[in-house]
Design a protein around this motif. Structure first.
Motif, PDB file in Angstrom:
ATOM      1  N   ALA A  79       0.845  -1.196   0.000  1.00 52.59           N
ATOM      2  CA  ALA A  79       0.000   0.000   0.000  1.00 52.59           C
ATOM      3  C   ALA A  79       0.877   1.242   0.000  1.00 52.59           C
ATOM      4  O   ALA A  79       2.029   1.203   0.420  1.00 52.59           O
ATOM      5  CB  ALA A  79      -0.912   0.007   1.217  1.00 52.59           C
ATOM      6  N   HIS A  80       0.323   2.337  -0.482  1.00 56.22           N
ATOM      7  CA  HIS A  80       1.082   3.589  -0.535  1.00 56.22           C
ATOM      8  C   HIS A  80       1.112   4.287   0.826  1.00 56.22           C
ATOM      9  O   HIS A  80       2.121   4.826   1.224  1.00 56.22           O
ATOM     10  CB  HIS A  80       0.454   4.550  -1.536  1.00 56.22           C
ATOM     11  CG  HIS A  80       0.388   4.020  -2.937  1.00 56.22           C
ATOM     12  ND1 HIS A  80      -0.543   3.101  -3.338  1.00 56.22           N
ATOM     13  CD2 HIS A  80       1.133   4.301  -4.025  1.00 56.22           C
ATOM     14  CE1 HIS A  80      -0.357   2.829  -4.628  1.00 56.22           C
ATOM     15  NE2 HIS A  80       0.651   3.540  -5.070  1.00 56.22           N
ATOM     16  N   SER A  81      -0.052   4.291   1.484  1.00 57.76           N
ATOM     17  CA  SER A  81      -0.180   4.923   2.798  1.00 57.76           C
ATOM     18  C   SER A  81       0.397   6.334   2.872  1.00 57.76           C
ATOM     19  O   SER A  81       1.241   6.614   3.727  1.00 57.76           O
ATOM     20  CB  SER A  81       0.479   4.053   3.870  1.00 57.76           C
ATOM     21  OG  SER A  81      -0.041   2.750   3.834  1.00 57.76           O
ATOM     22  N   PRO A 121      -4.713  10.972   4.296  1.00 54.10           N
ATOM     23  CA  PRO A 121      -5.651  10.030   3.681  1.00 54.10           C
ATOM     24  C   PRO A 121      -6.364  10.696   2.492  1.00 54.10           C
ATOM     25  O   PRO A 121      -6.510  11.924   2.435  1.00 54.10           O
ATOM     26  CB  PRO A 121      -6.633   9.722   4.818  1.00 54.10           C
ATOM     27  CG  PRO A 121      -5.893  10.040   6.074  1.00 54.10           C
ATOM     28  CD  PRO A 121      -5.007  11.202   5.716  1.00 54.10           C
ATOM     29  N   MET A 147       0.565   9.993   4.191  1.00 54.93           N
ATOM     30  CA  MET A 147       0.111  10.418   5.522  1.00 54.93           C
ATOM     31  C   MET A 147      -1.228  11.159   5.454  1.00 54.93           C
ATOM     32  O   MET A 147      -2.004  11.126   6.402  1.00 54.93           O
ATOM     33  CB  MET A 147       1.170  11.302   6.199  1.00 54.93           C
ATOM     34  CG  MET A 147       2.438  10.568   6.611  1.00 54.93           C
ATOM     35  SD  MET A 147       2.173   9.081   7.595  1.00 54.93           S
ATOM     36  CE  MET A 147       1.516   9.787   9.096  1.00 54.93           C
ATOM     37  N   SER A 175     -11.363   7.463   5.607  1.00 51.26           N
ATOM     38  CA  SER A 175     -10.636   7.212   6.853  1.00 51.26           C
ATOM     39  C   SER A 175      -9.316   6.532   6.490  1.00 51.26           C
ATOM     40  O   SER A 175      -9.123   6.065   5.361  1.00 51.26           O
ATOM     41  CB  SER A 175     -11.448   6.293   7.770  1.00 51.26           C
ATOM     42  OG  SER A 175     -11.593   5.020   7.150  1.00 51.26           O
ATOM     43  N   ARG A 176      -8.399   6.443   7.461  1.00 53.64           N
ATOM     44  CA  ARG A 176      -7.156   5.695   7.219  1.00 53.64           C
ATOM     45  C   ARG A 176      -7.490   4.254   6.835  1.00 53.64           C
ATOM     46  O   ARG A 176      -6.855   3.674   5.955  1.00 53.64           O
ATOM     47  CB  ARG A 176      -6.264   5.730   8.471  1.00 53.64           C
ATOM     48  CG  ARG A 176      -5.060   4.797   8.423  1.00 53.64           C
ATOM     49  CD  ARG A 176      -4.112   5.071   7.249  1.00 53.64           C
ATOM     50  NE  ARG A 176      -3.594   6.427   7.292  1.00 53.64           N
ATOM     51  CZ  ARG A 176      -2.980   7.034   6.284  1.00 53.64           C
ATOM     52  NH1 ARG A 176      -2.797   6.393   5.138  1.00 53.64           N
ATOM     53  NH2 ARG A 176      -2.570   8.260   6.395  1.00 53.64           N
ATOM     54  N   GLU A 177      -8.480   3.686   7.485  1.00 52.29           N
ATOM     55  CA  GLU A 177      -8.838   2.294   7.183  1.00 52.29           C
ATOM     56  C   GLU A 177      -9.320   2.172   5.732  1.00 52.29           C
ATOM     57  O   GLU A 177      -8.960   1.229   5.020  1.00 52.29           O
ATOM     58  CB  GLU A 177      -9.931   1.808   8.149  1.00 52.29           C
ATOM     59  CG  GLU A 177      -9.452   1.602   9.589  1.00 52.29           C
ATOM     60  CD  GLU A 177      -9.314   2.894  10.379  1.00 52.29           C
ATOM     61  OE1 GLU A 177      -9.757   3.972   9.893  1.00 52.29           O
ATOM     62  OE2 GLU A 177      -8.748   2.847  11.499  1.00 52.29           O
ATOM     63  N   MET A 229       5.020   1.128   9.486  1.00 51.03           N
ATOM     64  CA  MET A 229       5.970   2.060   8.873  1.00 51.03           C
ATOM     65  C   MET A 229       7.248   2.062   9.709  1.00 51.03           C
ATOM     66  O   MET A 229       7.192   1.887  10.929  1.00 51.03           O
ATOM     67  CB  MET A 229       5.402   3.489   8.884  1.00 51.03           C
ATOM     68  CG  MET A 229       4.126   3.668   8.103  1.00 51.03           C
ATOM     69  SD  MET A 229       4.402   3.482   6.345  1.00 51.03           S
ATOM     70  CE  MET A 229       3.076   2.349   5.937  1.00 51.03           C
ATOM     71  N   MET A 230       8.365   2.301   9.073  1.00 52.82           N
ATOM     72  CA  MET A 230       9.604   2.485   9.823  1.00 52.82           C
ATOM     73  C   MET A 230       9.460   3.726  10.696  1.00 52.82           C
ATOM     74  O   MET A 230       8.845   4.714  10.291  1.00 52.82           O
ATOM     75  CB  MET A 230      10.780   2.639   8.856  1.00 52.82           C
ATOM     76  CG  MET A 230      12.104   2.866   9.544  1.00 52.82           C
ATOM     77  SD  MET A 230      13.512   2.580   8.423  1.00 52.82           S
ATOM     78  CE  MET A 230      13.849   0.850   8.780  1.00 52.82           C
ATOM     79  N   ARG A 231      10.024   3.660  11.901  1.00 51.52           N
ATOM     80  CA  ARG A 231       9.980   4.799  12.812  1.00 51.52           C
ATOM     81  C   ARG A 231      11.396   5.310  13.076  1.00 51.52           C
ATOM     82  O   ARG A 231      12.366   4.664  12.687  1.00 51.52           O
ATOM     83  CB  ARG A 231       9.267   4.404  14.118  1.00 51.52           C
ATOM     84  CG  ARG A 231       7.784   4.114  13.899  1.00 51.52           C
ATOM     85  CD  ARG A 231       7.098   3.563  15.139  1.00 51.52           C
ATOM     86  NE  ARG A 231       5.694   3.237  14.864  1.00 51.52           N
ATOM     87  CZ  ARG A 231       4.686   4.109  14.989  1.00 51.52           C
ATOM     88  NH1 ARG A 231       4.909   5.344  15.415  1.00 51.52           N
ATOM     89  NH2 ARG A 231       3.454   3.728  14.718  1.00 51.52           N
ATOM     90  N   ASN A 285      -4.640  -0.128   9.057  1.00 51.78           N
ATOM     91  CA  ASN A 285      -4.108   1.088   9.670  1.00 51.78           C
ATOM     92  C   ASN A 285      -2.657   0.807  10.067  1.00 51.78           C
ATOM     93  O   ASN A 285      -2.134  -0.280   9.814  1.00 51.78           O
ATOM     94  CB  ASN A 285      -4.973   1.502  10.874  1.00 51.78           C
ATOM     95  CG  ASN A 285      -4.899   2.993  11.184  1.00 51.78           C
ATOM     96  OD1 ASN A 285      -3.827   3.607  11.108  1.00 51.78           O
ATOM     97  ND2 ASN A 285      -6.025   3.585  11.544  1.00 51.78           N
ATOM     98  N   PHE A 286      -2.015   1.779  10.688  1.00 51.36           N
ATOM     99  CA  PHE A 286      -0.581   1.640  10.939  1.00 51.36           C
ATOM    100  C   PHE A 286      -0.232   0.584  11.991  1.00 51.36           C
ATOM    101  O   PHE A 286       0.929   0.225  12.136  1.00 51.36           O
ATOM    102  CB  PHE A 286       0.028   2.991  11.337  1.00 51.36           C
ATOM    103  CG  PHE A 286      -0.047   4.009  10.233  1.00 51.36           C
ATOM    104  CD1 PHE A 286       0.505   3.740   8.980  1.00 51.36           C
ATOM    105  CD2 PHE A 286      -0.661   5.238  10.423  1.00 51.36           C
ATOM    106  CE1 PHE A 286       0.437   4.658   7.946  1.00 51.36           C
ATOM    107  CE2 PHE A 286      -0.728   6.176   9.404  1.00 51.36           C
ATOM    108  CZ  PHE A 286      -0.180   5.883   8.159  1.00 51.36           C
ATOM    109  N   HIS A 287      -1.228   0.064  12.714  1.00 52.04           N
ATOM    110  CA  HIS A 287      -0.915  -1.003  13.678  1.00 52.04           C
ATOM    111  C   HIS A 287      -0.693  -2.333  12.959  1.00 52.04           C
ATOM    112  O   HIS A 287       0.064  -3.174  13.429  1.00 52.04           O
ATOM    113  CB  HIS A 287      -2.030  -1.150  14.714  1.00 52.04           C
ATOM    114  CG  HIS A 287      -3.314  -1.630  14.127  1.00 52.04           C
ATOM    115  ND1 HIS A 287      -4.100  -0.836  13.319  1.00 52.04           N
ATOM    116  CD2 HIS A 287      -3.954  -2.820  14.200  1.00 52.04           C
ATOM    117  CE1 HIS A 287      -5.160  -1.528  12.929  1.00 52.04           C
ATOM    118  NE2 HIS A 287      -5.090  -2.733  13.442  1.00 52.04           N
ATOM    119  N   TYR A 310      -0.197  -2.319   9.400  1.00 52.07           N
ATOM    120  CA  TYR A 310       0.593  -2.023   8.203  1.00 52.07           C
ATOM    121  C   TYR A 310       1.685  -1.047   8.647  1.00 52.07           C
ATOM    122  O   TYR A 310       1.502   0.167   8.653  1.00 52.07           O
ATOM    123  CB  TYR A 310      -0.278  -1.454   7.075  1.00 52.07           C
ATOM    124  CG  TYR A 310       0.451  -1.446   5.746  1.00 52.07           C
ATOM    125  CD1 TYR A 310       0.750  -2.648   5.101  1.00 52.07           C
ATOM    126  CD2 TYR A 310       0.880  -0.261   5.169  1.00 52.07           C
ATOM    127  CE1 TYR A 310       1.451  -2.654   3.907  1.00 52.07           C
ATOM    128  CE2 TYR A 310       1.578  -0.264   3.970  1.00 52.07           C
ATOM    129  CZ  TYR A 310       1.856  -1.463   3.348  1.00 52.07           C
ATOM    130  OH  TYR A 310       2.561  -1.478   2.168  1.00 52.07           O
TER     131      TYR A 310
END
Lengths: 153, 721
Positions: B339-341, B345, B343, B423-425, B657-659, B651-653, B655
């Motif tokens: 996914a592109h995700s 939406p 920031m 939504s993000r979802e 992302m590097m932090r 969502n980010f939980h 999917y």
């Protein structure tokens, strides 16, 4: 709730459902769009604001829980010493790319700098790990925090 | 700066700028009669008003990649104005004026993608636009002072006549300049005279991105228009079967429930109420046949189809004969859906009025979005006004226009303007995902060199999905992109394409596109062959690059800066990779360590770039730094999976992302070059994954051929199938 919100030193009369998160009150009721919606579940940090000086995720904070505690957003953080330093460093190092997460990044960073004037890498990791940047500007975020702190050129 | 927004057309975006350059204005100001009439507007890219404000009109979209700043450098360099003097304005939709000028006029598309903004003709055409405008201003001054234009010089927006000590600003000249016939071929500056091009100029969009004042599509008219939260059929081809809206309607502030055949939307006074209303809506879906599709079905189909030869995309030497001898290796590499995700939406604000519409959005394709809206309304695209805003991330997601199409469909049911929000979802579940790819490869070694090379690639085709038509001559060039242009000298080489569409999964352009997959496979196999041949991976590559000095150059530079042959502490390894894609050469050395639990830590990534002539070196550095993180995120965690026809992540939980604490130091080294400018948004992404996987192989001896990285394999708890 019907009451007054203290945002960036200004009192705003607000009438909103109790469970409405502060994020949406700021954006859709007060027209302050600098605070961003990214995930809605406190995973990304784009919505970070200061509540009584502490960084909080406004997407999950019900407006009824704010009370009379002062709220500071990205629009107002430049009036604080730490916020001004962070913004200056962010500009000097060209930190943002798309920029969408950067309000939250600066809010987290300025809260860190206010409490920890010379943060270590571990301090930065702990304070900033809740803020996702999809463009991957983390190196510059770290460098900008150190620059704002005066610990790195 | 102060911003006031109302929804009337002319007054939509009025922005008053404080001192300092670079403020982005909406194009509506262009239509402001008073200002436009007195301004000097020699072409579609420059406008100078009598006060000396230099407005540069940006043909391409800014989504963080720095194009607005780079394009401004090109214009300002030749116009001879300082970056602090310019104000930026986003161009309106117009393919002919604002599409990449290297393409013939009828084929131009105003599209920002594929790392194309400096290699699609704008590098020269924007400079020419600046030089032509400057020539007119010089002529105007020469006529005013009755002197030879050759005796004049310009600097920072001022014309000087040194013999008499006279000077005049561009603004003052602007009323006189309009009557002068345009030159089309004013001489361009010699590279040695550049003041801006090639210099690390500060980004013009950055200040507004540090104080909350920048406007993204999601910010448009916040709180001033109702919001429609949208829920689309979870399965491609699915339809709404039934809707129970009683609970949603009972929420104060919910104004309207929109039910279309394949989506529902809740319109409310604000975003929160719209989301809340949507959650309260009881929707039953008729999934249709795709509701049974699972990940295993897609992968099985891909494996079956790639077990047979495909359409030949490149065929050199005699591969069948070559495979008759030598030391052969057969492997397959697979890359997951991603996914592109972005920031921000997806969102799109629309006001439909009969057969016209106004759109406020952040898109990578202004004209494409305009056409998508016009198609819904069955009107000419001219009936659709589109204002484009800063993008909170694109990465290819906003090359698609589904968010515009569906927003217009919802807005047709709503009286007045409406902001349609995902939504993000919704953003994750309805991403147009990077295709799942499979690479079937075979190669032989003869006397320590590669003698034969077969690369068969398959994965959902984005052009096929977008157009609904089969690929021309059965060959989708975007899928094999990169594989057919590898600079390695191999006498017998074949690249094949196998068509295999995932059906119920919509695939889309994803930062790094085809080369992310094809060159991951190439650089993995080269590494495997080097190890099989008992050669150093760097030396093995260089031995096959005798005629490619640019490829060899970036490899040597990256290796040198990384200390390629130096000692390493602990269970660690260095991996190297090189790519030639998007008009640039890029090499990376990754230093990674792997612990007993299979956890991988990237210690550092050293990247060398030859992107041809450089416009903004810091822009290159920044794009590569971010590209490394983008790639590592996908290599470690990127994995969109499908079950029952549905994307399972939301969502980010789930999917990841590097932090910041996981992001490695990245060093970027730029090769000085006089070659044509190449792209830089994508090479840093493409080169990083193979460098990492090669480093893991060096550290552990384990060759990972399927992404994302499986820690269980590295921990020895799972077979490396």
């Amino acid at each position: 709730m019907k009451g007054t919100l203290q945002v960036n030193g200004v009192a705003h009369d607000v009438e909103a459902p109790d469970d409405m998160p502060l994020l949406w009150v700021l954006r859709d009721m007060l027209g302050m769009t600098g605070t961003k919606y990214g995930c809605g579940i406190a995973q990304c940090g784009a919505c970070t604001v200061h509540l009584d000086g502490k960084p909080v995720r406004s997407c999950l904070l019900p407006v009824s829980a704010v009370g009379d505690k002062p709220v500071v957003t990205i629009e107002g953080v430049g009036t604080t010493p730490a916020g001004a330093k962070a913004q200056k460093a962010w500009i000097e190092l060209d930190v943002p790319q798309c920029g969408y997460c950067q309000s939250g990044q600066i809010m987290s960073a300025s809260a860190l700098l206010a409490n920890t004037p010379a943060p270590t890498d571990a301090d930065i990791d702990a304070a900033m790990a809740g803020n996702i940047c999809r463009c991957g500007t983390y190196l510059r975020i770290r460098a900008a925090i150190k620059r704002a702190a005066g610990t790195q050129a | 700066m102060a911003t006031s927004i109302d929804t009337s057309r002319r007054g939509f975006l009025k922005v008053s700028a404080a001192a300092g350059g670079g403020l982005l204005l909406g194009f509506e100001l262009l239509q402001d009669g008073a200002e436009a009439a007195s301004a000097f507007a020699p072409n579609a890219f420059i406008r100078i008003d009598p006060k000396g404000i230099v407005t540069l009109i940006m043909p391409q979209q800014e989504m963080g990649q720095g194009t607005h700043t780079g394009h401004s450098q090109l214009l300002a360099e030749e116009l001879d104005v300082a970056m602090s003097q310019v104000v930026l304005e986003q161009a309106p939709p117009n393919d002919m004026l604002y599409g990449g000028p290297k393409a013939p006029p009828e084929r131009r598309r105003q599209s920002t993608g594929g790392s194309s903004s400096f290699r699609n003709g704008f590098y020269i055409s924007l400079r020419q636009a600046g030089a032509n405008a400057r020539a007119i201003l010089v002529t105007a001054a020469a006529r005013l002072w009755k002197v030879d234009p050759a005796t004049l010089r310009t600097s920072d927006g001022v014309v000087y006549h040194d013999p008499s000590g006279r000077q005049i600003g561009y603004g003052e000249l602007s009323p006189r300049a309009g009557a002068i016939t345009l030159p089309t071929d004013a001489p361009l500056k010699a590279d040695k005279d550049f003041k801006l091009i090639g210099k690390p100029v500060h980004r013009l969009d950055v200040p507004a991105k540090t104080n909350g004042s920048v406007t993204y599509g999601i910010d448009v008219m916040a709180g001033k228009v109702p919001v429609a939260a949208v829920l689309q059929a979870p399965v491609v081809g699915g339809k709404v079967a039934a809707v129970d809206d009683a609970a949603a309607r009972a929420i104060p502030g919910v104004k309207q429930i929109v039910v279309l055949d394949d989506l529902v939307a809740v319109v409310a006074d604000n975003t929160w109420l719209a989301f809340k209303g949507l959650k309260a809506l009881g929707v039953t879906w008729n999934d249709g046949p795709n509701g049974r599709l699972g990940q295993a079905d897609i992968v099985r189909d891909l494996r079956e189809k790639t077990s047979k030869p495909g359409v030949s995309a490149k065929n050199e030497g005699d591969i069948d004969k070559a495979f008759g001898s030598g030391d052969r290796i057969d492997v397959a590499y697979e890359m997951p859906f991603l996914a592109h995700s972005p920031m921000e939406p997806l969102n799109c604000t629309v006001h439909v009025q009969g057969k016209t519409a106004e759109i406020w959005v952040g898109t990578q394709v202004q004209t494409g979005a305009q056409k998508a809206a016009a198609k819904v309304l069955d009107v000419d695209p001219k009936a659709v006004t589109l204002t484009n805003f800063m993008l909170g991330g694109g990465f290819g997601r906003r090359l698609d226009t589904d968010m515009v199409t569906n927003a217009v469909r919802v807005a047709q049911q709503v009286s007045g303007p409406v902001k349609v929000m995902w939504s993000r979802e919704e953003d994750t579940r309805h991403d147009t995902v990077r295709p799942y790819y499979r690479n079937v490869m075979a190669a032989t070694l003869k006397d320590g060199r590669i003698d034969a090379w077969l690369h068969r690639i398959s994965g959902g085709s984005v052009p096929v999905r977008m157009s609904g038509k089969p690929p021309k001559d059965g060959l989708d060039g975007s899928t094999i992109d990169g594989a057919d242009e590898i600079p390695y000298e191999i006498p017998n080489l074949r690249v094949e394409y196998v068509q295999c569409e995932p059906g119920a999964v919509n695939v889309g352009w994803w930062r790094g596109v085809g080369p992310n997959n094809s060159l991951f496979a190439v650089e993995s196999l080269i590494d495997e062959l080097a190890r099989k041949a008992g050669k150093d991976p760097l030396e093995f590559r260089l031995a096959h690059l005798q005629k490619s000095p640019r490829a060899a150059g970036v490899l040597r530079l990256a290796a040198d800066k990384a200390g390629w042959s130096g000692p390493l502490e602990g269970k660690a390894g260095r991996g190297i990779a090189m790519i030639n894609a998007f008009g640039s050469f890029c090499a990376a050395v990754c230093e990674a360590e792997v612990n007993a639990d299979g956890d991988v830590r990237v210690r550092r990534m050293v990247v060398a770039v030859d992107a041809g002539k450089v416009v903004n070196p810091d822009g290159i550095t920044s794009q590569v730094e971010g590209g490394v993180v983008f790639a590592l995120t996908s290599a470690f965690w990127g994995n969109i999976t499908v079950a029952n026809g549905r994307i399972q992540q939301s969502n980010f939980h789930d999917y990841r992302m590097m932090r910041i604490h996981e992001a490695p130091p990245v060093e970027v080294h730029i090769v000085p070059s006089n070659e044509d400018p190449g792209g830089i948004g994508e090479p840093g992404v493409t080169v990083s994954t193979p460098a990492l996987v090669n480093a893991i192989a060096a550290a552990t001896g384990i060759r990972l051929r399927t992404m994302p990285i499986d820690r269980e394999i590295l921990a020895g708890r799972k077979d490396n199938a």
